[in-house]
Structures are given as structure tokens and as C-alpha cells.
Motif scaffolding. Structure first.
Motif, short mmCIF file in Angstrom:
data_model
loop_
_atom_site.label_atom_id
_atom_site.label_comp_id
_atom_site.label_asym_id
_atom_site.label_seq_id
_atom_site.Cartn_x
_atom_site.Cartn_y
_atom_site.Cartn_z
N SER A 50 0.79 -0.87 0.31
CA SER A 50 0.14 0.01 0.01
C SER A 50 0.87 1.53 0.29
O SER A 50 2.11 0.91 0.06
CB SER A 50 -0.77 -0.19 1.19
OG SER A 50 -0.01 -0.23 2.65
N GLY A 51 0.29 2.43 -0.09
CA GLY A 51 1.20 4.09 0.13
C GLY A 51 0.17 4.88 -0.39
O GLY A 51 -0.66 4.86 -0.43
N HIS A 52 1.23 5.65 -0.18
CA HIS A 52 0.09 7.01 -0.52
C HIS A 52 -1.11 7.23 0.43
O HIS A 52 -2.31 8.11 -0.15
CB HIS A 52 -0.11 7.21 -2.38
CG HIS A 52 0.06 9.03 -2.08
ND1 HIS A 52 0.07 9.66 -2.95
CD2 HIS A 52 -1.54 9.23 -2.32
CE1 HIS A 52 -0.26 10.92 -3.51
NE2 HIS A 52 -1.47 10.93 -3.01
N LEU A 53 -0.57 7.71 1.59
CA LEU A 53 -1.55 7.52 2.16
C LEU A 53 -2.84 9.02 2.52
O LEU A 53 -3.89 9.05 2.88
CB LEU A 53 -1.26 7.41 4.05
CG LEU A 53 -2.38 6.93 5.02
CD1 LEU A 53 -3.11 6.02 4.40
CD2 LEU A 53 -1.61 6.34 6.56
N ASP A 54 -1.82 10.31 2.19
CA ASP A 54 -2.09 11.01 1.86
C ASP A 54 -2.66 11.71 3.01
O ASP A 54 -4.15 12.64 2.74
CB ASP A 54 -2.79 11.24 0.80
CG ASP A 54 -2.98 12.59 -0.35
OD1 ASP A 54 -2.18 13.43 -0.09
OD2 ASP A 54 -4.10 12.73 -1.19
N GLY A 55 -2.73 11.71 4.32
CA GLY A 55 -3.10 12.09 4.95
C GLY A 55 -4.69 11.28 5.52
O GLY A 55 -5.38 12.03 6.78
N LYS A 56 -5.04 10.42 5.18
CA LYS A 56 -6.23 9.70 5.45
C LYS A 56 -6.30 8.33 6.25
O LYS A 56 -6.15 7.45 6.17
CB LYS A 56 -6.79 9.10 3.80
CG LYS A 56 -7.07 10.73 2.68
CD LYS A 56 -8.53 10.95 3.37
CE LYS A 56 -9.20 12.44 3.04
NZ LYS A 56 -8.59 12.13 1.60
N SER A 67 -13.98 3.32 2.06
CA SER A 67 -13.29 2.51 2.42
C SER A 67 -11.64 3.07 3.21
O SER A 67 -11.89 4.15 2.98
CB SER A 67 -12.65 1.46 1.23
OG SER A 67 -12.37 1.70 -0.13
N GLY A 68 -11.10 2.70 3.16
CA GLY A 68 -10.00 3.08 4.29
C GLY A 68 -9.73 2.86 5.90
O GLY A 68 -11.37 2.07 6.55
N GLY A 69 -8.70 3.42 6.60
CA GLY A 69 -8.82 3.56 8.45
C GLY A 69 -7.39 2.87 7.71
O GLY A 69 -7.96 1.45 8.01
N TYR A 93 3.47 10.16 2.95
CA TYR A 93 1.95 9.45 4.34
C TYR A 93 1.20 11.36 4.57
O TYR A 93 -0.08 10.88 4.78
CB TYR A 93 2.82 9.56 6.05
CG TYR A 93 3.89 8.47 5.59
CD1 TYR A 93 3.53 7.11 5.58
CD2 TYR A 93 5.16 8.37 5.36
CE1 TYR A 93 4.16 5.99 5.13
CE2 TYR A 93 5.94 7.68 5.18
CZ TYR A 93 5.43 6.17 4.96
OH TYR A 93 6.33 5.28 5.04
N ILE A 94 1.51 12.07 4.75
CA ILE A 94 0.71 13.18 4.35
C ILE A 94 0.29 13.91 2.81
O ILE A 94 1.31 14.00 1.88
CB ILE A 94 1.68 14.32 4.98
CG1 ILE A 94 2.55 15.17 4.09
CG2 ILE A 94 2.14 13.48 6.39
CD1 ILE A 94 3.72 16.52 5.12
N HIS A 95 -0.57 14.44 2.82
CA HIS A 95 -1.14 15.92 2.52
C HIS A 95 0.07 17.50 1.59
O HIS A 95 -0.05 17.38 0.15
CB HIS A 95 -2.57 15.77 1.80
CG HIS A 95 -2.94 17.01 0.89
ND1 HIS A 95 -3.05 16.35 -0.52
CD2 HIS A 95 -3.52 17.76 1.10
CE1 HIS A 95 -4.48 16.72 -0.72
NE2 HIS A 95 -3.85 18.24 -0.78
N SER A 274 -4.17 4.31 -3.32
CA SER A 274 -4.03 5.22 -2.36
C SER A 274 -4.37 5.51 -1.27
O SER A 274 -6.37 4.82 -0.94
CB SER A 274 -4.15 6.76 -2.98
OG SER A 274 -4.98 6.99 -4.14
N GLU A 275 -4.46 6.42 0.25
CA GLU A 275 -4.77 6.46 0.58
C GLU A 275 -6.21 5.63 1.53
O GLU A 275 -6.55 5.31 2.58
CB GLU A 275 -6.56 7.50 0.37
CG GLU A 275 -5.91 8.92 -0.66
CD GLU A 275 -7.47 9.24 -0.88
OE1 GLU A 275 -8.19 9.35 -1.09
OE2 GLU A 275 -6.56 10.03 -1.34
#
Ligand code: HEC
Ligand code: HEC
Ligand code: HEC
Ligand code: HEC
Length: 490
Positions: A50-56, A67-69, A93-95, A274-275
Motif C-alpha cells: 500500500s502507499g500514498h496515505l495522503d493524510g487519510k 473504505s480505508g482507515g 503519508y501526508i497531503h 492510495s489513501e
């Protein structure tokens, strides 16, 4: 940064860089009596990417079935530990580098590092933009397994890899994996004392440096430049088995792109989405040369959230859920809401509030007043009452779409300071209109053409505005024609 509270956790959880045993797969023996040719091939290694969590860190809850969390992911990982060997997460990890995202970054480290024991934390360009010095200090003090293969520090003795190492070896009983990470340029202003290598050069250097260590599989995260950059790297880089494109595309792809290399080796390009919406499971098998990708399977991080706020939803990990809640409590108590107001667009127009439009646009006002938009801030306040310990009305991530102009000059600041800008108002769609109000107050009865620059946004522009809030995540399947009927002005 909220360093103190997490130091202990990090020290306990990942102070040592050694691979902390992630759930191992059950070594089930072959079933006797069945023709092996008809059975699917048994993988030698199963990765979860996984990757590009983007602050989510978790979904916003604006729509059902999101979905997500991280709390749901943690639950899944613990409940399904026999279904994979090793989980790896790419960076970004962040936006964007702002005070709120820094707080989220710390919580993310606690969850991924200390709680879930992810053995490597690759950093993307977005993460690096938070401040190299700060990240370096943090790394020196507590040693989270940060990784960045293409950024070097210029020193008198020559360039040195950021965080001391341009690669990380993850030793799993089934394979010794060499992990690389290309942060890339993105919109990053590279500080003078740093050097950014080209991806291919960075990979070559890291592989040279790691040669003595020995490894079985090479995996490289690529964080910038979209899928095309990742494809270029997959095509040209030598000695890499898997390239994981952390490009921000929402959907995980269950088909890999394959780049055959000289000597029969292959490089696979994977897209984990992502996310935190998906975990992409990659089943791999040893081949005479390198590895064979048997199949990809995307696991949506699902689990319905119950409608009872404040209780632990089923399908979530209590420990992670608590960490996420602690963060929200802290944001509620902090001054982040006001600190994050008026961040952007200093030259932008100024907001008047919907009440100021009433006298001249009675019909539009009446229609708006009874719409859900007018009550969008109350929705957050109602949720705050239910949640008790934290308030979305004080959380920048919620306020941004449930108020007028938050983040912009003269936009929403807080319920106390700018009550006229609570909820989705006229100017959320028509743009800041203080000058429009002043113009028509001065020039009653003049011709419209005279208004010139003082005109509010055109209907067309107003229509486009919907999509800044009614996004893929908040409003799945949003259809203008159908929705506009519910809120039209007459
Ligand atoms: C990108 C914009 C955006 C963000 C950010 C956002 N919302 Fe929303 N929210 C919406 C939109 C748009 C809707 C309406 C969805 C629809 O009906 O299609 C909505 C609907 C809701 C609803 C349902 C209202 C109802 O009664 O049906 C709740 C509750 C809610 N949001 C809470 C939150 C919370 C809490 C956060 C922060 C964690 C948040 N929102 C962040 C745009 C946003
Ligand atoms: C959710 C977005 C949204 C909000 C909120 C909104 N509008 Fe509009 N408005 C639009 C759109 C879209 C159009 C163009 C509609 C069309 O295409 O016919 C429009 C058109 C207009 C027009 C010109 C066309 C007409 O109907 O005469 C006026 C004037 C106007 N809005 C005023 C207001 C006022 C005043 C408010 C607040 C009381 C408001 N609007 C709130 C989206 C919005
Ligand atoms: C003093 C009277 C007055 C006030 C107050 C006022 N308007 Fe207007 N507005 C007008 C007039 C006059 C027009 C142009 C003629 C028309 O079509 O009605 C207009 C036109 C518009 C239009 C159509 C596009 C344009 O500019 O021609 C929009 C949208 C609009 N107003 C939004 C707003 C919003 C939002 C507010 C509150 C922030 C607001 N107006 C406050 C008088 C006013
Ligand atoms: C500034 C963010 C924002 C913009 C811009 C915006 N919306 Fe919304 N919208 C919301 C939020 C937030 C809600 C949920 C309100 C609530 O119930 O709390 C919502 C709810 C709605 C609803 C009510 C839900 C339903 O289906 O009954 C409709 C309809 C709607 N929006 C249509 C539109 C249209 C059409 C546009 C563009 C012309 C638009 N919105 C622009 C934020 C926005």
C-alpha cells in the motif's frame, strides 16, 4: 510536533531497526493425492502493499460504505496474519506540509511503526517537504526506519545518503528483501545542501552499496511523477524485481505491467492504490531468474462503521482506534483550527456571508436557507455532541467543506469568530462577494454590464464548484443535474 508523547512508543516499538516479526504465514504442507498441475501454484512469498496515505488516517464518514482507515487495516492485518508474509507501505503519508499534517504524520508513525511493526518507512517528496532537518533530528534520536534512496547530503567527504542508508534490508524467513525508495522531485524545492539523484543512478548506487549484504528480492517504491515515471524506472532500472508506483491513483490495480529484462529476469510494476483504501496482495514465486508474479489480489479495507459514534466499531483494532481518537481529541483542544485559517490565497476576495445577500436575492436565499447546505456546520456540531471527546467542528479536515472559505483570506475561522460563515453558503459556490455587495448597495438600479469585476461567479463557474466538495470520497456518484434539482434557487 508532539514528540514527547510518542517517543516512548517509538522506542518500544521500533527503536531497533531489526525486523520485528510480522505475522508469518502458516507453512501448510502439500495436500496429498491431488494432481499438482491442476492446483494453483503455491506462492513462495506473499507481500501486502500500500502507499500514498495522503493524510487519510480514516475516512470522513460523509457517505456510507467508504473504505480505508488505519484502525480497520490494523484489524485486518491481525485477523488475517496467515494470509500474507510481510506488509510494506510506501510514503507520502501526508497531503502537504502544514501543522495539522505534521500531527497526523506522528500518529501514522505510531500506528505503522510502533503498533503494526512495518519494517521500513519510505518517505516521499511530500513527507520530505515537512523539513529535512526536523526529520533527520527525529531519525537520529529515535531511529524510525525511514528510507530515501535518491536524496544525498553534500558533505566534505562526498555525498552521504539521507538517514545514513540508501536501502534497507528486510529479513524474513522466506526471503531477504532489499527495499529502495525514490522520493523524486514533485513540487519540492530541494535545499542547497542536498543532492537529488536521478532514479536510475540512485538505484544503481544503492544496489552497489548493498551488494555485500546479499538479498533475494529487490523492491522499489516510486513516489513522484505518476505512473509514467514509475514505468520508465521499471523499464530501465537493472536488478529490480518489483517497482511499486505510489502515484495517488485511488484504485489498486490487479494487473501488473511486466518489463522483461536481459537474461530472463522480469521487472513488475504494481499499483497499490492510495489513501489506505486497499492492500494489494502480491503472490510471488521463485523462478530460475529472479521472481515470478503469480497473481495480484486487492483487499479493500472495508468493515461497515456503525452509526453509534463514540463506540468501537466492529472490524477495527482497539489500540489503533484509540491512537486515532487521541489525535482528534488533541486537534479539538489545540489552536490548529485558527492556525490553519487564512493559509492560502492572500490576494483573494473577501467574504460577506450569506445573510448579506438576502436583501437583493430573496428567492435564492429562501431556497438556500432550507437546504442541507445551510445546515452543514450544524451537522458537524451535532456529531461533536455524539462523539463527546472530540469535535469535527474544530477539525480542519471537516470544516474545510462544511463552512465558507476556510483556509482563505477572510474565510471561516471558528464558530465563535465567524458565525456568518458556518455551513455551505452562497459564496461557497459564487466566490467571495463582499465587493459585489458593496457595488450593488452603492449602485442600485444600474445596468448589469456596469458591474464588471464586481460580478459574482457565473452560473457555469458555480456549477464547477460542486466538485470541490462533492468528491469521489464524500459524494460517490454525484450527478449535477439530479442534485441541482434539490437545491435550485427557485
Ligand atoms: C471534501 C469535502 C468534505 C470534507 C473534507 C468533509 N465533508 Fe462531510 N460532507 C461533504 C459532502 C459533499 C457531503 C454530502 C454528501 C452527499 O450527500 O453526497 C457531506 C456529508 C457529511 C455528513 C452527512 C450529512 C447527513 O446528514 O447526511 C456528515 C455527518 C459529514 N459530512 C461529516 C464530516 C466530517 C466529520 C468530516 C471530517 C472528518 C467531513 N464531513 C469532511 C463534504 C466534505
Ligand atoms: C451549492 C452551490 C450554490 C449555492 C450554495 C448558492 N448558489 Fe447561486 N447558483 C449556483 C449555481 C450552480 C447557479 C447557476 C444555476 C444554473 O446553471 O442555472 C447559481 C445561480 C445563481 C444566481 C443567478 C441565476 C439566478 O438564479 O438568478 C444568483 C443571483 C445566485 N445564484 C445567488 C445565490 C445566493 C444569493 C445564494 C445564497 C443565498 C446562492 N446563490 C447559493 C450555485 C449555488
Ligand atoms: C444590494 C443588492 C445586492 C446584494 C446585497 C447582493 N447582490 Fe448579487 N446581484 C445584484 C444585482 C443587481 C445583480 C445583477 C442583476 C440581476 O441579475 O439580478 C446581482 C447578480 C448576482 C449574481 C449573478 C452573477 C452576476 O454577478 O451577475 C450572483 C451569482 C450574485 N448576485 C450573488 C450574490 C451573492 C453571493 C451575494 C451575497 C454575498 C449577493 N449577490 C449580494 C445585487 C445584489
Ligand atoms: C463547500 C463545499 C460544497 C460545495 C461547493 C457544494 N456542496 Fe453540496 N454539500 C456539501 C455538504 C457539506 C453537504 C452536506 C450537508 C449536511 O447535511 O450537513 C452537501 C449536501 C448537498 C446536498 C444535499 C444532499 C442531498 O442529496 O439531499 C445536495 C443536493 C448538494 N449538496 C448539491 C450540491 C450542488 C449541486 C453543488 C454545486 C452547485 C454543491 N452541492 C456544492 C458541501 C458542498
Amino acid at each position: 510536533m508532539r514528540t514527547a508523547s510518542i517517543l516512548l512508543l517509538l522506542l518500544l516499538g521500533m527503536g531497533t531497526l531489526a525486523f520485528v516479526a510480522l505475522p508469518k504465514a502458516k507453512q501448510g504442507g502439500k495436500e496429498p493425492g491431488k494432481a499438482p498441475s491442476t492446483l494453483p501454484q503455491r506462492p513462495d512469498l506473499r507481500l501486502l502493499l500500500s502507499g500514498h496515505l495522503d493524510g487519510k488516517l480514516e475516512p470522513c464518514g460523509c457517505a456510507s460504505a467508504q473504505s480505508g482507515g488505519l484502525d480497520r487495516r490494523a484489524f485486518w492485518l491481525k485477523a488475517h496474519k496467515h494470509e500474507f508474509d510481510l506488509a510494506l507501505e510506501g510514503g507520502n503519508y501526508i497531503h502537504e506540509p502544514n501543522p495539522l499534517e505534521k500531527e497526523k504524520f506522528m500518529t501514522t508513525l505510531m500506528v505503522l511503526g510502533a503498533t503494526l511493526h512495518y519494517p521500513v518507512l519510505p518517505l516521499g517528496a511530500r513527507d520530505l517537504r515537512m523539513g529535512i532537518q526536523e526529520l533527520q533530528d527525529f531519525h537520529e534520536a529515535f531511529g524510525p526506519p525511514f528510507l530515501c534512496s535518491d536524496v544525498y547530503i553534500k558533505t566534505k567527504e562526498g555525498p552521504k545518503p539521507l538517514f545514513g542508508q540508501s536501502y534497507r534490508i528486510v529479513t524474513h524467513p522466506k526471503a531477504k528483501i532489499l527495499v529502495l525508495s525514490i522520493a523524486g522531485k514533485d513540487s519540492w524545492e530541494i535545499p542547497k545542501d542536498l543532492r537529488l539523484l536521478s532514479p536510475v543512478e540512485a538505484i544503481e548506487r544503492a544496489l552497489r552499496a548493498a551488494r555485500k549484504t546479499g538479498f533475494d528480492l529487490v523492491l522499489c517504491f516510486v513516489h513522484s511523477g505518476g505512473s509514467e515515471t514509475a514505468a520508465r524506472i521499471a523499464r530501465t532500472a537493472k536488478g529490480v524485481d518489483l517497482v511499486v508506483s505510489v502515484d495517488g491513483s485511488h484504485e489498486a490495480k490487479t494487473k501488473a505491467r511486466v518489463f522483461p529484462k536481459k537474461g530472463g529476469r522480469k521487472t513488475y510494476l504494481l499499483f497499490p492504490g492510495s489513501e489506505g483504501r486497499y492492500l494489494l496482495k502480491a503472490d510471488l514465486k521463485h523462478a530460475p531468474k529472479g521472481w515470478e508474479l503469480l497473481q495480484l489480489h486487492k483487499i479493500q479495507v472495508p468493515a461497515p462503521r456503525p452509526k453509534i459514534p463514540g463506540t468501537l466499531p466492529p472490524g477495527t483494532d482497539p489500540e489503533t482506534h484509540r491512537l486515532l481518537r487521541d489525535l482528534k481529541v488533541q486537534i479539538t483542544k489545540s489552536d490548529l483550527l485558527e492556525k490553519m485559517a487564512e493559509r492560502k490565497d492572500p490576494s483573494g476576495g473577501s467574504y460577506a456571508g450569506s445573510q448579506a445577500c438576502k436583501s437583493c436575492h430573496e428567492e435564492a436565499f429562501a431556497a438556500w436557507k432550507k437546504s442541507h447546505h445551510a445546515k452543514a456546520f450544524e451537522t458537524l456540531q451535532r456529531r461533536a455532541k455524539e462523539e463527546k471527546v472530540w469535535s469535527p467542528a474544530r477539525h480542519p479536515d471537516c470544516v474545510i467543506c462544511h463552512s465558507v472559505g476556510y483556509g482563505e483570506r477572510s474565510g471561516f475561522r471558528s464558530a465563535e469568530k465567524t458565525p456568518q460563515l458556518m455551513g455551505v453558503g452562497c459564496e461557497s459556490c459564487h466566490g467571495p462577494s463582499r465587493r459585489h455587495v458593496a457595488f450593488w448597495t452603492r449602485n442600485k438600479g444600474k445596468k448589469v454590464e456596469k458591474a464588471g469585476k464586481e460580478r459574482a461567479k457565473t452560473p457555469r463557474q458555480a456549477r464547477v464548484a460542486c466538485y470541490s466538495c462533492h468528491t469521489f470520497e464524500q459524494s460517490p456518484g454525484f450527478d449535477f443535474t439530479e442534485r441541482w434539482k434539490k437545491i435550485q434557487h427557485k
